[in-house]
Design an enzyme around this catalytic site. Sequence first.
Site, PDB file in Angstrom:
ATOM      1  N   GLY A  43     -44.928 -23.996 -38.868  1.00 12.18           N
ATOM      2  CA  GLY A  43     -44.370 -23.574 -40.131  1.00 12.18           C
ATOM      3  C   GLY A  43     -43.002 -22.939 -39.984  1.00 12.18           C
ATOM      4  N   GLU A  86     -40.657 -25.724 -40.020  1.00 15.77           N
ATOM      5  CA  GLU A  86     -40.631 -26.264 -41.376  1.00 15.77           C
ATOM      6  C   GLU A  86     -39.780 -25.387 -42.294  1.00 15.77           C
ATOM      7  OE1 GLU A  86     -44.661 -28.703 -42.123  1.00 15.77           O
ATOM      8  OE2 GLU A  86     -45.008 -26.638 -41.490  1.00 15.77           O
ATOM      9  N   GLU A  98     -48.737 -28.436 -34.423  1.00 18.49           N
ATOM     10  CA  GLU A  98     -49.982 -28.428 -35.199  1.00 18.49           C
ATOM     11  C   GLU A  98     -51.030 -29.385 -34.646  1.00 18.49           C
ATOM     12  OE1 GLU A  98     -46.886 -26.931 -38.120  1.00 18.49           O
ATOM     13  OE2 GLU A  98     -46.975 -28.378 -36.482  1.00 18.49           O
TER      14      GLU A  98
END
Length: 682
Positions: free
Chosen positions: A101, A104, A124
């Site tokens: 994340g 991201e 992930e």
Amino acid sequence: MSVISTKRDGDILVVTADNPPVNALSAQVRAGLADAMAQASTDDAVRAVVIRAAGRTFFAGADITEFGKPPMEPSLPTVIDAIEQCGKPVVAAIHGTALGGGLEVALGCHHRIAAASAKLGLPEVKLGLLPGAGGTQRLPRVVGVAEALPMIVTGAPISAAKAQQVGLVDRLVDDAALDQEAIAFARSVISDDHPVSSARTDKLAETPPGFFDAYRTANARRIKGQDAPQACIAAVEAATTLPFAEGIAKERSLFKSLVEGDQSKALRHVFFAERAAARIDNLPEGTQPLPIARVGIIGAGTMGGGIAMNFLSAGIPVMMVEREQAALDRGVGIIRKNYDATAAKGRIKPEQVDQAMGLLSTSLDYGDFADCDLVIEAVFELMDIKKDVFGKLDAICKPGAILATNTSYLDVDEIAAATSRPEWVVGLHFFSPANVMRLLEVVRGARTSPQVMATAMALARRIGKVAVVSGVCHGFIGNRILAARTREANALLMEGARPAQVDQVVLDFGFPMGPFQMGDLAGLDLGWDPEKSSSATIREVLCERGRRGQKTGKGFYDYDEKRNRTPSPEVDAIIADFAAKSGKEQRMISDQEIRERLFYPMVNEAALILEEGIAQRPSDIDIVWLNGYGWPAWTGGPTFWADQVGLDVIVAGLQTHADRLTDFRLSPLLQDKAAQGCRFNG
């Protein structure tokens, strides 16, 4: 103090995350980022934004503790959309790691500037997931599919230099200058067009026809049986065939399916199990590890040399002692060769090789262990030899020095009894090759002191090992369970199965090799004494006939010059002869029976180990088998897998096969848990 703070630097809004230890993107952090973006959008005095993080790293990923719980708003995709849609340039200032994340979030920013030492990645897949906040859609648009797909499917991070090379990072700076450089960079792009990752299509157009099918074919063996890598490929492929909004919907659908699936649950179990394994039960509060400044190692063979490399690579001086100079020289040469090979692959720098080798001293005299804080023996696996070695060490080593045995099976308490200081004796069972394998079984003797245990576990972390505490029994945790599988594999041969069938069942389960392949690779003559050999077992006969494994070109299998294996008619005849002499009925055995006969006794042995207090917790057993024996991580390890199958199913299967199982004793703990509808884990 808020986990997200904002501060103006002239016309630049600096948004700082401070959520130790790794700035995980918890609900509180997400809410703070959303508020900061709202502030930036409405404050006319703000013309650009820098998102940075305090502490040792940028955002290192999502908050894994939230998985499986009701979602908390704002969601990470919502926050990233707000960042991307900001009408003012937003710059990510990356140091440490930008993972999952965190990357991201950085992809949602319009620009990325990074410290030269930073690493960026989307790991992930290692939790059985895919990047679920736009990573599978934005990364290919920024760096192209050829660069993005391996990052997403393998989960391996890339360096900041590589990130700059592929266009993921706009600028690299010295670590100390990151904050000021990020502010200056943000100021310099205020008047520029702001690149929006989701709107880019130029890189996607570079994807060659048939790319995804070719990638699946090339990686079929590595990703076989795993849901997450397949889903990652499908999500990235969607980025090339669907508009961004539809690609995001596809990503979310795939993510939801994965997060609810057994494989991700298993891999998340592994994540927490590895951290739990580092804890020592019954350790007095305040116990502190001892300093280890110098390590002694007895034996310069494969195991001794591999053990030495762990400490040398961690910057710890090593004194290595052998009986003969030739063996010592040979061992040092192999260590050097291993380091040179690693450097040739670019994994370490040539100067690091010289630094490591410069920490190695050698001798033929045990007396040179006198100033060592820890001495590890890696000598032949015979009790008399081990006890002789420890008697000598007891007389030579300084008070407070830890004496460790690398035994794979033997009684650590009996070895400790050969000294006047059993409280300073511990088992450190490294797995071969010791410089590569992550697992370390730390064997706690009956009188091993808490401080010695704390030191061993701390030292394991220092040298990059995953350590698991074991009590004393024959084979400890890993080899004791392995013995249960080996017994049944051999018994199956006597009843009509063949090595290739047994191995294939294990391969299909997800192991990298089956028990008979593993025997051939290790060498069937390990522990075999030709002077005492009496043709009493299949393995003895194979060794007597020169079938000693891959090194002789034949073992349970025949091997060609490239070590490709084929079933051996000679071995089939040997097995048939043994079966006839034993009176065993030869029959067709199904793959399902083989699977149950191999794996159910392993679960039963794990339960016995827990009953006896040999393992501290069920998940420790999983960590041993995942890191030392190739148990497929996406099934979670023996005890987690058993929970998924159902302990009642395991017990029923064991009872069905009881008459055929070798030396079988059903664990009362397993039987009780099954009867009560309980699990090993939770």
